[in-house]
Structures are given as structure tokens and as C-alpha cells.
Design a protein around this motif. Structure first.
Motif, PDB file in Angstrom:
ATOM      1  N   PHE A 100       5.385  -5.061   4.050  1.00 30.15           N
ATOM      2  CA  PHE A 100       5.997  -4.944   2.386  1.00 30.15           C
ATOM      3  C   PHE A 100       4.635  -5.159   1.790  1.00 30.15           C
ATOM      4  CE2 PHE A 100       8.690  -6.720  -1.148  1.00 30.15           C
ATOM      5  CZ  PHE A 100       8.865  -5.347  -1.618  1.00 30.15           C
ATOM      6  N   ARG A 101       4.194  -4.070   1.051  1.00 28.20           N
ATOM      7  CA  ARG A 101       2.871  -3.931   0.082  1.00 28.20           C
ATOM      8  C   ARG A 101       2.685  -2.773  -0.483  1.00 28.20           C
ATOM      9  NH1 ARG A 101      -1.509  -5.311   3.413  1.00 28.20           N
ATOM     10  NH2 ARG A 101      -0.536  -6.594   4.634  1.00 28.20           N
ATOM     11  N   LEU A 102       1.903  -2.776  -1.270  1.00 29.84           N
ATOM     12  CA  LEU A 102       1.453  -1.685  -2.066  1.00 29.84           C
ATOM     13  C   LEU A 102      -0.025  -1.357  -1.803  1.00 29.84           C
ATOM     14  CD1 LEU A 102       2.096  -0.871  -5.917  1.00 29.84           C
ATOM     15  CD2 LEU A 102      -0.144  -0.741  -4.974  1.00 29.84           C
ATOM     16  N   MET A 103      -0.545   0.098  -1.697  1.00 25.12           N
ATOM     17  CA  MET A 103      -1.667   0.340  -1.509  1.00 25.12           C
ATOM     18  C   MET A 103      -2.244   1.329  -2.283  1.00 25.12           C
ATOM     19  SD  MET A 103      -1.611   0.194   2.834  1.00 25.12           S
ATOM     20  CE  MET A 103      -0.230   1.132   2.764  1.00 25.12           C
ATOM     21  N   ASP A 104      -3.545   1.298  -2.800  1.00 26.01           N
ATOM     22  CA  ASP A 104      -4.033   2.329  -3.691  1.00 26.01           C
ATOM     23  C   ASP A 104      -4.214   3.361  -2.661  1.00 26.01           C
ATOM     24  OD1 ASP A 104      -5.475   2.849  -6.390  1.00 26.01           O
ATOM     25  OD2 ASP A 104      -7.031   3.335  -4.726  1.00 26.01           O
ATOM     26  N   ARG A 105      -4.421   4.761  -3.303  1.00 21.87           N
ATOM     27  CA  ARG A 105      -4.691   5.835  -2.680  1.00 21.87           C
ATOM     28  C   ARG A 105      -6.004   5.752  -1.725  1.00 21.87           C
ATOM     29  NH1 ARG A 105      -1.469   9.649  -1.601  1.00 21.87           N
ATOM     30  NH2 ARG A 105      -3.052  10.270   0.157  1.00 21.87           N
ATOM     31  N   LYS A 106      -6.880   5.089  -2.199  1.00 21.91           N
ATOM     32  CA  LYS A 106      -8.275   5.212  -1.351  1.00 21.91           C
ATOM     33  C   LYS A 106      -7.942   4.346   0.072  1.00 21.91           C
ATOM     34  CE  LYS A 106     -10.585   1.889  -4.105  1.00 21.91           C
ATOM     35  NZ  LYS A 106      -9.932   2.303  -5.617  1.00 21.91           N
ATOM     36  N   VAL A 107      -6.974   3.323  -0.092  1.00 23.93           N
ATOM     37  CA  VAL A 107      -6.769   2.622   0.956  1.00 23.93           C
ATOM     38  C   VAL A 107      -5.827   3.272   2.132  1.00 23.93           C
ATOM     39  CG1 VAL A 107      -5.428   0.344   1.855  1.00 23.93           C
ATOM     40  CG2 VAL A 107      -6.730   0.328  -0.319  1.00 23.93           C
ATOM     41  N   VAL A 108      -4.964   4.147   1.423  1.00 22.54           N
ATOM     42  CA  VAL A 108      -4.019   5.042   2.289  1.00 22.54           C
ATOM     43  C   VAL A 108      -4.801   6.055   3.132  1.00 22.54           C
ATOM     44  CG1 VAL A 108      -2.198   6.827   2.078  1.00 22.54           C
ATOM     45  CG2 VAL A 108      -2.166   4.593   0.529  1.00 22.54           C
ATOM     46  N   GLU A 109      -5.878   6.649   2.367  1.00 19.95           N
ATOM     47  CA  GLU A 109      -6.771   7.598   2.957  1.00 19.95           C
ATOM     48  C   GLU A 109      -7.581   6.684   3.979  1.00 19.95           C
ATOM     49  OE1 GLU A 109      -6.589  10.599   2.617  1.00 19.95           O
ATOM     50  OE2 GLU A 109      -5.192  10.742   0.842  1.00 19.95           O
ATOM     51  N   ALA A 110      -8.037   5.731   3.862  1.00 19.00           N
ATOM     52  CA  ALA A 110      -8.626   4.828   5.088  1.00 19.00           C
ATOM     53  C   ALA A 110      -7.831   4.719   5.965  1.00 19.00           C
ATOM     54  CB  ALA A 110      -9.231   3.562   4.218  1.00 19.00           C
ATOM     55  N   ILE A 111      -6.655   4.352   5.977  1.00 15.29           N
ATOM     56  CA  ILE A 111      -5.617   3.915   6.940  1.00 15.29           C
ATOM     57  C   ILE A 111      -5.291   5.392   7.615  1.00 15.29           C
ATOM     58  CG2 ILE A 111      -3.560   3.005   7.529  1.00 15.29           C
ATOM     59  CD1 ILE A 111      -3.743   0.926   5.645  1.00 15.29           C
ATOM     60  N   ARG A 112      -5.261   6.442   6.741  1.00 19.24           N
ATOM     61  CA  ARG A 112      -4.927   7.598   7.691  1.00 19.24           C
ATOM     62  C   ARG A 112      -6.170   8.117   8.515  1.00 19.24           C
ATOM     63  NH1 ARG A 112      -3.697  12.159   3.363  1.00 19.24           N
ATOM     64  NH2 ARG A 112      -3.475  13.305   5.317  1.00 19.24           N
ATOM     65  N   ARG A 113      -7.360   7.605   8.209  1.00 18.79           N
ATOM     66  CA  ARG A 113      -8.460   8.015   9.240  1.00 18.79           C
ATOM     67  C   ARG A 113      -8.281   7.202  10.560  1.00 18.79           C
ATOM     68  NH1 ARG A 113     -13.408   7.412   5.206  1.00 18.79           N
ATOM     69  NH2 ARG A 113     -14.821   7.912   7.157  1.00 18.79           N
ATOM     70  N   MET A 114      -7.612   6.137  10.586  1.00 23.34           N
ATOM     71  CA  MET A 114      -7.596   5.349  11.706  1.00 23.34           C
ATOM     72  C   MET A 114      -6.331   6.127  12.669  1.00 23.34           C
ATOM     73  SD  MET A 114      -8.142   1.662  10.082  1.00 23.34           S
ATOM     74  CE  MET A 114      -8.505   0.709  11.496  1.00 23.34           C
ATOM     75  N   ARG A 115      -6.755   6.771  13.591  1.00 22.06           N
ATOM     76  CA  ARG A 115      -5.712   7.473  14.330  1.00 22.06           C
ATOM     77  C   ARG A 115      -5.592   6.916  15.666  1.00 22.06           C
ATOM     78  NH1 ARG A 115      -3.442  10.196  10.344  1.00 22.06           N
ATOM     79  NH2 ARG A 115      -2.316  11.342  11.833  1.00 22.06           N
ATOM     80  N   GLU A 116      -5.749   5.418  15.922  1.00 25.03           N
ATOM     81  CA  GLU A 116      -5.597   4.847  16.979  1.00 25.03           C
ATOM     82  C   GLU A 116      -3.996   5.005  17.556  1.00 25.03           C
ATOM     83  OE1 GLU A 116      -7.756   2.026  15.074  1.00 25.03           O
ATOM     84  OE2 GLU A 116      -6.582   0.279  15.812  1.00 25.03           O
TER      85      GLU A 116
END
Ligand code: UDP
Ligand code: MG
Length: 337
Positions: free
Chosen positions: A165-181
Motif C-alpha cells: 500500500f503505497r504511492l510512487m512517483d512516475r520516476k519510481v514507477v519507471e525504475a521498477i518497470r526496468r526490473m524485469r526479474e
């Protein structure tokens, strides 16, 4: 820290994984849109149906006629909450993205508090449960032990009681999207990306309908996955054990040599046999451990996480692409693989 300009147009995405929650969907959807309306927010709600086997999907589809800003994704089967979240993040377009459970355990009324912190300039605002009482004693003990163990063996510290349960800024979302593990231990991932974090306390609501999908075995697998994804300490075990045994064999060898020299031989062959057995198994384990070290490095490389993530650049325009273009590259690559 710079606060965000309130005049900038803001789109809020609320991403919700749904797995067999037909009893909650009808309460959840109007509540979320009601909240967006009363707060005067422009928002979208993205529900990712993680292969539900009940009527969740049909209910979601029914709600779409009422709320066009409701986006629905249906996964082909049950992939697990972590991957459902990844799918939601891949299509969420908001400047801020809120993650929450669909079982009404995460009170939507906390979202405005998340937003306020985000406007102050925080990149991740995570909910911390004020009470864990809705979990059984066993689960609480297990969780506590796990956090302690994890933070001992991993270089990526995780915060107890902080969940999805959290809020993430766009740049955090983009960062997590790059982790494809594939093994996605979300608590580790949230911590690994870094950025400016802040906690907001909330009360977990008792689950009103259905039961938790996280059985003890599933929790255990999750914990194990988490340690394997964020630590190579287990790999080093063999090496430590091997080194110990090798040392012991040297000590024993010396002891038997001295004893034989002083007292002579009692059982012929015993000393040389025991010492060579010990030494050999010690060296074998040592070598195994060393292999483990390399394996650990290969494992880290194969995960191909980005080397670093940029939070902000001052004095130069951010390179065009920092995140989204590369995400595209990566998903293209995984298609052709
Ligand atoms: N969930 C999911 N896929 C799964 C299991 C759970 O999408 O395989 C969703 C579920 O619908 C809920 C959230 O993940 O929105 C949390 O699940 P649950 O309430 O079972 O876990 P708990 O709150 O006990 O940790
Ligand atoms: Mg729950």
C-alpha cells in the motif's frame, strides 16, 4: 527537496491486483471513484485480474460502463500478486501511482495523505500498518523473524510493516518497470530503487470477505525467494564450512603427527586416513563455496538490473529516454527471446 508545483496537471493512477475478490469489488470500485471525485482529482483506476476463478472479472466489466476511467487487465492465469502489480505498473500513466489491495484492507481514505506527502516532494510514500492484529500470532512471529534475518543477510534493508500500500512517483514507477526479474520480491525492489521515502501510518482493516491468499507455505516460499533474490550469503555457507573443515584437518594432522612421533603407532593407517579424508572434503567444500561465489555473481548479472537510477539532474537536460525508451527495448528483447 523541491515540492511539486500544484498547478501542474496531475493524473493519479490507482493500481489494484484482484484475485477472487467478487465480494469486495462492488464496494471497492465506487469507493475509489467517489474518493477521486470528492478530492477533485483526475485519476484512473487499473484493476489487474490475476486469473480469478470467481465472478470478479464480470463485476469489474460491469462497473466499466459506469466509470470509463476504469481500466481492466485480465491475466491469462494466476501469476501471483507481484506480477499482477508489474502488469498494472506497465500500463499506469499517472504522474503518481497508488498501489493497493482489492480486499478493502487498505483504506482508500489514506490516499489523500499519500498525495500530500508526494506534493511535498517525496517520491515514495508507503503505508505502515499501525496494527498487525488482523494477522495471527504465528504469522506475526514469522514475519518478525524473517525481517530480522533478511536485514542481516542482505545489503538492501527492508522496512518491517511496510507493504504494497503505497504511492510512487512516475520516476519510481519507471525504475521498477526496468526490473524485469521473475522472482519479484517487492519489498526488496521498493527499497533497492531508493529515492526519497516517507512513511504514513494507517490502520489495517479486517478482511470482511474471503480469506487471505497467502497461506503459510506461500509466505514461506515468498520469504525464501526474497532472501535468494537479495542476498548471496547462503552461497557463501559452503565456503565457510569448507574452510573450517580444512583448518580442522590441518590441526588434526599436526596433532596425530606429533602423537605418532612421541607415542608410536596404535592403529596403523588411521591417522593418515582420517586426516586425508578430512582435508579432501574440506578442500572440496571450499572449492564448492568458491564456485558458489562465482555463481552468485553470474546470478546478479543475469538479473541485469539497471546499474544506477537517476533521481534528478541539475544543469543538463535529463537524457531523453532515461527510463521509458529502455523499458521498451527490454520488453522487445524479452519478446524475441
Ligand atoms: N492477490 C493477487 N494474486 C494472488 C494473490 C492475491 O492479485 O495470487 C491480490 C488480492 O486480490 C489482494 C492482494 O493481492 O488484493 C492481497 O492479497 P491477500 O489479501 O490475500 O493477502 P494479505 O492481505 O493476507 O497479505
Ligand atoms: Mg488482504
Amino acid at each position: 527537496m523541491m515540492s511539486r508545483d500544484p498547478r501542474e496537471p496531475t493524473l493519479i493512477s490507482i493500481v489494484v491486483p484482484v484475485f477472487n475478490e467478487e465480494a469486495s469489488v462492488d464496494t471497492l470500485i465506487p469507493r475509489l471513484f467517489g474518493l477521486l471525485e470528492t478530492e477533485g482529482l483526475t485519476g484512473e483506476v487499473i484493476c489487474v485480474d490475476d486469473g480469478s476463478r470467481d465472478g470478479s472479472w464480470d463485476r469489474l466489466v460491469a462497473w466499466r460502463t459506469r466509470y470509463p476511467a476504469l481500466t481492466l487487465v485480465s491475466l491469462s492465469r494466476n501469476f501471483g500478486k507481484e506480477i499482477a502489480i508489474a502488469a498494472g505498473l506497465d500500463i499506469a500513466e499517472g504522474n503518481a501511482v497508488v498501489l493497493m489491495d482489492s480486499d478493502l484492507q487498505h483504506p482508500p481514505e489514506v490516499i489523500p495523505e499519500f498525495l500530500a506527502k508526494w506534493r511535498e516532494g517525496f517520491d515514495i510514500v508507503y503505508g505502515v500498518r499501525r496494527n498487525r492484529n488482523s494477522d495471527g500470532v504465528l504469522r506475526r512471529t514469522f514475519t518478525r523473524t524473517f525481517y530480522r534475518l533478511f536485514n542481516k543477510v542482505s545489503n538492501t534493508p527492508i522496512t518491517p510493516d511496510a507493504g504494497d500500500f503505497r504511492l510512487m512517483d512516475r520516476k519510481v514507477v519507471e525504475a521498477i518497470r526496468r526490473m524485469r526479474e521473475r522472482a519479484r520480491f517487492m519489498k526488496g525492489i521498493y527499497s533497492w530503487v531508493g529515492f526519497k521515502n516517507v512513511a504514513v501510518e494507517f490502520d489495517v482493516v479486517e478482511r470482511k470477505h474471503g480469506t487471505s491468499s497467502f497461506s503459510p507455505t506461500r509466505l514461506f516460499t515468498l520469504a525464501f525467494d526474497g532472501i535468494l533474490s537479495f542476498s548471496t550469503v547462503p552461497l557463501r555457507f559452503a565456503m565457510y564450512a569448507g574452510a573450517l573443515i580444512a583448518l580442522a584437518s590441518i590441526a588434526m594432522g599436526t596433532y596425530y603427527m606429533v602423537r605418532t612421533l612421541i607415542f608410536g603407532i596404535d592403529v596403523p593407517g588411521f591417522a593418515s586416513l582420517i586426516v586425508s579424508t578430512l582435508a579432501l572434503s574440506g578442500f572440496t567444500m571450499l572449492q564448492l563455496g568458491l564456485m558458489g561465489l562465482y555463481l552468485g555473481r553470474i546470478y546478479d548479472e543475469v538479473k541485469a538490473r539497471p546499474l544506477y537510477l537517476v533521481r534528478e539532474i541539475i544543469g543538463k537536460p535529463a537524457p531523453e529516454s532515461t527510463a521509458s525508451a529502455r523499458v521498451k527495448d527490454m520488453s522487445d528483447a524479452s519478446h524475441s527471446a
